[in-house]
Enzyme design. Structure first.
Site, PDB file in Angstrom:
ATOM      1  N   LEU A   1       0.834  -1.153   0.041  1.00 48.26           N
ATOM      2  CA  LEU A   1      -0.037  -0.106  -0.117  1.00 48.26           C
ATOM      3  C   LEU A   1       1.001   1.235   0.156  1.00 48.26           C
TER       4      LEU A   1
ATOM      5  N   HIS B   1       3.778   8.563  -0.454  1.00 52.37           N
ATOM      6  CA  HIS B   1       2.247   8.468   0.226  1.00 52.37           C
ATOM      7  C   HIS B   1       2.305   7.540   0.999  1.00 52.37           C
TER       8      HIS B   1
ATOM      9  N   SER C   1       1.169   8.127   4.972  1.00 50.82           N
ATOM     10  CA  SER C   1      -0.053   8.105   5.827  1.00 50.82           C
ATOM     11  C   SER C   1      -1.236   8.525   4.814  1.00 50.82           C
TER      12      SER C   1
ATOM     13  N   GLY D   1     -10.002  -1.766   5.031  1.00 50.74           N
ATOM     14  CA  GLY D   1     -10.766  -2.930   5.679  1.00 50.74           C
ATOM     15  C   GLY D   1      -9.688  -3.792   6.206  1.00 50.74           C
TER      16      GLY D   1
ATOM     17  N   ALA E   1      -5.438  -6.094  10.786  1.00 51.29           N
ATOM     18  CA  ALA E   1      -4.252  -6.203  11.238  1.00 51.29           C
ATOM     19  C   ALA E   1      -4.024  -5.297  12.564  1.00 51.29           C
TER      20      ALA E   1
ATOM     21  N   GLU F   1       0.946   0.564  10.060  1.00 47.30           N
ATOM     22  CA  GLU F   1      -0.412   0.468  10.213  1.00 47.30           C
ATOM     23  C   GLU F   1      -1.176   1.889  10.843  1.00 47.30           C
TER      24      GLU F   1
ATOM     25  N   ASP G   1      -0.091   9.730  15.255  1.00 47.95           N
ATOM     26  CA  ASP G   1      -0.671  10.786  14.950  1.00 47.95           C
ATOM     27  C   ASP G   1      -2.219  10.447  14.365  1.00 47.95           C
TER      28      ASP G   1
HETATM   29  P1  TGC Z   1     -11.690   8.661   3.753  1.00 51.38           P
HETATM   30  O1  TGC Z   1     -12.184   9.407   2.785  1.00 51.38           O
HETATM   31  O2  TGC Z   1     -11.614   8.827   5.225  1.00 51.38           O
HETATM   32  O3  TGC Z   1     -12.141   7.172   3.582  1.00 51.38           O
HETATM   33  C1  TGC Z   1     -11.918   6.547   2.088  1.00 51.38           C
HETATM   34  C2  TGC Z   1     -12.932   5.310   2.172  1.00 51.38           C
HETATM   35  O4  TGC Z   1     -12.341   4.138   2.946  1.00 51.38           O
HETATM   36  C3  TGC Z   1     -13.224   4.001   4.107  1.00 51.38           C
HETATM   37  N1  TGC Z   1     -12.666   3.722   5.369  1.00 51.38           N
HETATM   38  C4  TGC Z   1     -12.575   2.718   5.955  1.00 51.38           C
HETATM   39  N2  TGC Z   1     -12.947   1.348   5.745  1.00 51.38           N
HETATM   40  C5  TGC Z   1     -12.481   0.348   6.318  1.00 51.38           C
HETATM   41  N3  TGC Z   1     -11.735   0.571   7.358  1.00 51.38           N
HETATM   42  C6  TGC Z   1     -11.142   1.766   7.964  1.00 51.38           C
HETATM   43  N4  TGC Z   1     -10.441   1.821   8.940  1.00 51.38           N
HETATM   44  C7  TGC Z   1     -11.687   2.788   7.130  1.00 51.38           C
HETATM   45  N5  TGC Z   1     -11.358   4.084   7.162  1.00 51.38           N
HETATM   46  C8  TGC Z   1     -11.710   4.824   6.008  1.00 51.38           C
HETATM   47  C9  TGC Z   1     -14.153   5.169   4.189  1.00 51.38           C
HETATM   48  O5  TGC Z   1     -15.661   4.995   4.508  1.00 51.38           O
HETATM   49  C10 TGC Z   1     -14.225   5.541   2.772  1.00 51.38           C
HETATM   50  O6  TGC Z   1     -15.163   4.734   2.142  1.00 51.38           O
HETATM   51  P2  TGC Z   1     -16.137   5.505   1.063  1.00 51.38           P
HETATM   52  O7  TGC Z   1     -16.961   4.212   0.651  1.00 51.38           O
HETATM   53  O8  TGC Z   1     -16.762   6.347   1.393  1.00 51.38           O
HETATM   54  O9  TGC Z   1     -15.122   5.679  -0.167  1.00 51.38           O
HETATM   55  O10 TGC Z   1      -9.809   8.473   3.460  1.00 51.38           O
HETATM   56  P3  TGC Z   1      -8.874   9.602   3.646  1.00 51.38           P
HETATM   57  O11 TGC Z   1      -8.009   9.488   2.326  1.00 51.38           O
HETATM   58  O12 TGC Z   1      -9.033  10.724   4.189  1.00 51.38           O
HETATM   59  O13 TGC Z   1      -7.870   8.663   4.524  1.00 51.38           O
HETATM   60  C11 TGC Z   1      -8.090   8.603   6.034  1.00 51.38           C
HETATM   61  C12 TGC Z   1      -7.091   7.965   6.817  1.00 51.38           C
HETATM   62  C13 TGC Z   1      -5.933   8.908   6.958  1.00 51.38           C
HETATM   63  C14 TGC Z   1      -7.623   7.522   8.183  1.00 51.38           C
HETATM   64  C15 TGC Z   1      -6.430   6.667   6.194  1.00 51.38           C
HETATM   65  O14 TGC Z   1      -5.891   7.103   4.894  1.00 51.38           O
HETATM   66  C16 TGC Z   1      -5.469   5.888   7.079  1.00 51.38           C
HETATM   67  O15 TGC Z   1      -5.852   5.157   7.840  1.00 51.38           O
HETATM   68  N6  TGC Z   1      -3.908   6.371   6.642  1.00 51.38           N
HETATM   69  C17 TGC Z   1      -3.119   5.528   7.330  1.00 51.38           C
HETATM   70  C18 TGC Z   1      -2.411   4.719   6.277  1.00 51.38           C
HETATM   71  C19 TGC Z   1      -1.875   3.252   6.891  1.00 51.38           C
HETATM   72  O16 TGC Z   1      -2.109   2.876   7.940  1.00 51.38           O
HETATM   73  N7  TGC Z   1      -0.952   2.479   6.210  1.00 51.38           N
HETATM   74  C20 TGC Z   1      -0.872   1.146   6.673  1.00 51.38           C
HETATM   75  C21 TGC Z   1       0.154   0.410   5.547  1.00 51.38           C
HETATM   76  S1  TGC Z   1       0.041  -1.285   5.579  1.00 51.38           S
HETATM   77  C22 TGC Z   1       1.158  -1.432   6.968  1.00 51.38           C
HETATM   78  O17 TGC Z   1       1.954  -0.307   7.523  1.00 51.38           O
HETATM   79  C23 TGC Z   1       1.633  -2.825   7.061  1.00 51.38           C
HETATM   80  S2  TGC Z   1       2.718  -3.060   8.503  1.00 51.38           S
HETATM   81  C24 TGC Z   1       2.473  -4.828   8.589  1.00 51.38           C
HETATM   82  C25 TGC Z   1       3.418  -5.274   9.654  1.00 51.38           C
HETATM   83  O18 TGC Z   1       4.490  -5.454   9.463  1.00 51.38           O
HETATM   84  O19 TGC Z   1       2.844  -5.793  10.616  1.00 51.38           O
HETATM   85  P1  FAD Z   2       4.488  10.143   6.708  1.00 53.50           P
HETATM   86  O1  FAD Z   2       3.029   9.527   6.437  1.00 53.50           O
HETATM   87  O2  FAD Z   2       5.297  10.775   5.580  1.00 53.50           O
HETATM   88  O3  FAD Z   2       4.314  10.572   8.023  1.00 53.50           O
HETATM   89  C1  FAD Z   2       5.257  11.532   8.676  1.00 53.50           C
HETATM   90  C2  FAD Z   2       4.874  12.115   9.987  1.00 53.50           C
HETATM   91  O4  FAD Z   2       3.994  13.165   9.611  1.00 53.50           O
HETATM   92  C3  FAD Z   2       4.266  11.222  10.988  1.00 53.50           C
HETATM   93  O5  FAD Z   2       4.707  11.636  12.280  1.00 53.50           O
HETATM   94  C4  FAD Z   2       2.826  11.377  10.626  1.00 53.50           C
HETATM   95  O6  FAD Z   2       2.125  11.112  11.941  1.00 53.50           O
HETATM   96  C5  FAD Z   2       2.855  12.595  10.525  1.00 53.50           C
HETATM   97  N1  FAD Z   2       1.763  13.017   9.752  1.00 53.50           N
HETATM   98  C6  FAD Z   2       1.297  12.652   8.531  1.00 53.50           C
HETATM   99  N2  FAD Z   2       0.104  13.207   8.097  1.00 53.50           N
HETATM  100  C7  FAD Z   2      -0.356  13.749   8.879  1.00 53.50           C
HETATM  101  C8  FAD Z   2      -1.455  14.630   9.303  1.00 53.50           C
HETATM  102  N3  FAD Z   2      -2.410  14.668   8.471  1.00 53.50           N
HETATM  103  N4  FAD Z   2      -1.613  15.164  10.462  1.00 53.50           N
HETATM  104  C9  FAD Z   2      -0.524  15.398  11.388  1.00 53.50           C
HETATM  105  N5  FAD Z   2       0.629  14.507  11.315  1.00 53.50           N
HETATM  106  C10 FAD Z   2       0.649  13.760   9.961  1.00 53.50           C
HETATM  107  N6  FAD Z   2       3.557  -0.111   4.497  1.00 53.50           N
HETATM  108  C11 FAD Z   2       2.674  -1.158   3.540  1.00 53.50           C
HETATM  109  O7  FAD Z   2       2.094  -0.787   2.707  1.00 53.50           O
HETATM  110  N7  FAD Z   2       2.983  -2.540   3.688  1.00 53.50           N
HETATM  111  C12 FAD Z   2       3.739  -3.038   4.635  1.00 53.50           C
HETATM  112  O8  FAD Z   2       3.976  -4.411   4.826  1.00 53.50           O
HETATM  113  C13 FAD Z   2       4.667  -2.054   5.497  1.00 53.50           C
HETATM  114  N8  FAD Z   2       5.387  -2.543   6.377  1.00 53.50           N
HETATM  115  C14 FAD Z   2       6.065  -1.704   7.390  1.00 53.50           C
HETATM  116  C15 FAD Z   2       7.282  -2.112   7.821  1.00 53.50           C
HETATM  117  C16 FAD Z   2       8.094  -1.376   8.762  1.00 53.50           C
HETATM  118  C17 FAD Z   2       9.325  -1.841   9.464  1.00 53.50           C
HETATM  119  C18 FAD Z   2       7.798   0.085   8.581  1.00 53.50           C
HETATM  120  C19 FAD Z   2       8.509   1.093   9.356  1.00 53.50           C
HETATM  121  C20 FAD Z   2       6.786   0.588   7.663  1.00 53.50           C
HETATM  122  C21 FAD Z   2       6.073  -0.291   7.124  1.00 53.50           C
HETATM  123  N9  FAD Z   2       4.929   0.016   6.433  1.00 53.50           N
HETATM  124  C22 FAD Z   2       4.259  -0.680   5.487  1.00 53.50           C
HETATM  125  C23 FAD Z   2       4.705   1.398   5.914  1.00 53.50           C
HETATM  126  C24 FAD Z   2       3.948   2.207   7.007  1.00 53.50           C
HETATM  127  O9  FAD Z   2       2.855   1.860   6.994  1.00 53.50           O
HETATM  128  C25 FAD Z   2       4.124   3.884   6.872  1.00 53.50           C
HETATM  129  O10 FAD Z   2       5.448   4.020   7.390  1.00 53.50           O
HETATM  130  C26 FAD Z   2       3.237   4.554   7.860  1.00 53.50           C
HETATM  131  O11 FAD Z   2       1.818   4.386   7.140  1.00 53.50           O
HETATM  132  C27 FAD Z   2       3.494   6.035   7.685  1.00 53.50           C
HETATM  133  O12 FAD Z   2       4.111   6.575   6.546  1.00 53.50           O
HETATM  134  P2  FAD Z   2       5.300   7.499   6.198  1.00 53.50           P
HETATM  135  O13 FAD Z   2       6.430   6.656   6.731  1.00 53.50           O
HETATM  136  O14 FAD Z   2       5.513   7.796   4.827  1.00 53.50           O
HETATM  137  O15 FAD Z   2       5.043   8.456   7.090  1.00 53.50           O
END
Ligand code: TGC
Ligand code: FAD
Length: 392
Positions: A138, A143, A145, A245, A250, A371, A375
């Site tokens: 993702l 991109h 957050s 979702g 996770a 995940e 913040d």
């Molecule tokens: P927004 O407009 O709020 O939502 C877009 C659409 O998504 C729906 N939605 C959700 N659906 C299911 N579960 C959730 N938690 C949902 N949150 C939102 C929402 O209803 C909407 O649906 P629709 O039908 O109206 O289109 O979206 P936004 O662009 O404003 O963003 C909201 C925000 C910031 C909360 C979201 O982008 C976010 O959670 N950002 C964080 C990104 C993140 O968590 N990345 C993780 C990458 S994977 C990873 O880190 C794996 S590490 C794994 C490991 O090693 O263990």
């Molecule tokens: P940024 O989004 O650039 O954020 C930088 C700082 O700005 C953070 O402190 C954040 O809180 C802050 N910030 C950003 N937006 C806002 C806002 N709107 N308001 C206030 N503060 C804000 N991703 C995957 O897709 N799959 C994986 O398997 C996966 N595994 C990972 C494993 C590791 C070890 C790590 C470190 C990361 C992994 N990730 C994975 C990525 C992870 O999900 C992202 O690092 C995370 O979502 C944050 O994105 P970024 O690092 O680009 O930080």
């Protein structure tokens, strides 16, 4: 590394809320971690090497797809069992829990929920048995957050899709057999695609020099005109809600998992404080150290109650995404604070690999970021209670 003498704290007798099946699942995982993970994990982390010899055991204890139905090779367990499995694995190491989280909630879950029957039959049993390892793409270089801004794109070429773009920070990518990749079509709609290792133009370089999650392999996913068969598109959900979702599942597992890391730090610090003497008595007899330990067990107990209740709500399909965010955020911060305090109780010994605390502490610096950052989860709670999004 000292022998694993872990004893789980259960201050509010939460065991009484668990079924016999929950306790059996939990105890089986606990024994497996003591036997297989604890003896090797410090060396793996020091060497920055994923211990792939654990994959078979993870599959055997049901850590790959705990709640996926048995007809697809999963363990068919409930959400509390899933949480307990994550807790026990992360008690060993967050990086090993990462592998299990990604496989279960970010690869098997989307195939199960958004895939067609052919995709489920083709991939889920092999993922459950550990024959296939998956990853989830993702996050992109520009991109993190804000995944809705992703630039990875695919084009309909008639008999296949052509995929271009890049993903960064992807757990398991360097050795994964398949990747569930989120990309936009020509109309800008987000879809999930299953990309297989060996497809021309697909590469997965490893990210080196991490100080955190060193026993987990992290890397990139690069797509240079990759031809993806049309049958590899997940047909049953599109839009940003589809990957988000998966994150709900996770993040829920992480809320449980980090309690394991916190319990391990607390248990280690408590034992050390009772054994280590300064000024003629055990350091556990000083008020300052008791304050640290008493606050730790209080916070662990609160986190245990929070996740147990969340698990009940998940079992009833009533847990909201915002509740999951609150639990993930609270529990990761709790675990990181406990790791920092525990390390101090061990004095200089706390910085060595003879104890697990410093490794947990470094790992948790990733867990508080991935995940959804600390913040972002606060902003999700803020949006939920006010009705106003403050992301932009
Ligand atoms: P927004 O407009 O709020 O939502 C877009 C659409 O998504 C729906 N939605 C959700 N659906 C299911 N579960 C959730 N938690 C949902 N949150 C939102 C929402 O209803 C909407 O649906 P629709 O039908 O109206 O289109 O979206 P936004 O662009 O404003 O963003 C909201 C925000 C910031 C909360 C979201 O982008 C976010 O959670 N950002 C964080 C990104 C993140 O968590 N990345 C993780 C990458 S994977 C990873 O880190 C794996 S590490 C794994 C490991 O090693 O263990
Ligand atoms: P940024 O989004 O650039 O954020 C930088 C700082 O700005 C953070 O402190 C954040 O809180 C802050 N910030 C950003 N937006 C806002 C806002 N709107 N308001 C206030 N503060 C804000 N991703 C995957 O897709 N799959 C994986 O398997 C996966 N595994 C990972 C494993 C590791 C070890 C790590 C470190 C990361 C992994 N990730 C994975 C990525 C992870 O999900 C992202 O690092 C995370 O979502 C944050 O994105 P970024 O690092 O680009 O930080």
């Amino acid at each position: 590394m000292s022998p694993d003498q872990f004893q789980a704290p259960d201050y509010f007798l939460l065991d009484e809320l668990l079924t016999e099946e929950h306790k059996l699942v939990r105890d089986t995982c606990r024994e497996w971690v003591k036997r297989e993970v604890s003896p090797i994990i410090e060396d793996a982390a020091q060497a920055a090497k994923f211990p792939s010899q654990l994959l078979g055991g993870l599959a055997e204890i049901g850590a790959f797809g705990p709640y996926i139905p048995e007809e697809y090779g999963g363990a068919g367990l409930d959400q509390i069992s899933y949480g307990l499995i994550m807790q026990e694995i992360e008690r060993g190491d967050s990086g090993i829990r990462s592998t299990a989280s990604v496989q279960s909630s970010l690869v098997m879950y989307p195939i199960w929920k958004y895939g067609d029957e052919n995709q489920k039959q083709k991939y889920l049993p092999k993922l459950a048995s550990g024959e296939f390892i998956g990853c989830f793409g993702l996050t992109e270089p520009n991109h993190g957050s804000n995944p809705g801004g992703m630039e990875t794109r695919f084009k309909d070429m008639g008999d296949h899709y052509l995929l271009n773009g890049a993903k960064l920070w992807i757990s398991n990518s360097p050795f994964a057999d398949i990747a569930v990749v989120w990309a936009k079509n020509e109309e800008g709609r987000i879809h999930g695609l299953i990309v297989e290792r060996g497809m021309e133009g697909f590469s997965t370089p490893e990210t080196h020099h991490k100080w955190s999650l060193r026993a987990s392999a992290t890397g990139e996913l690069i797509f240079d005109n990759v031809k993806v068969p049309k049958e590899n598109l997940l047909p049953n959900k599109s839009g940003l809600g589809a990957p988000l979702g998966c994150l709900d599942s996770a993040r829920y597992g992480i809320a449980w998992g980090v309690i394991g890391a916190a319990m391990d730090c607390y248990d280690t610090a408590l034992r050390y404080a009772k054994e280590r003497s300064q000024f003629g008595k055990p350091i556990a007899g000083f008020q300052l150290q008791q304050k640290k330990l008493a606050e730790m067990i209080t916070e662990i107990t609160k986190a245990q109650l929070l996740t147990w209740r969340l698990g009940v709500l998940r079992n009833e399909n009533r847990a909201t995404s915002a509740q999951i965010s609150m639990a993930k955020r609270n529990n990761v911060e709790m675990a990181l604070n406990i790791a920092r305090e525990s390390r101090q109780i061990l004095g200089a010994m706390g910085i060595t690999g003879d104890y697990s605390i410093m490794r947990h502490m470094m790992n948790l610096e990733s867990v508080i970021t991935y995940e959804g950052t600390h913040d972002i989860h606060l902003l999700i709670t803020g949006m939920d209670i006010t009705g106003i999004a403050a992301f932009t």
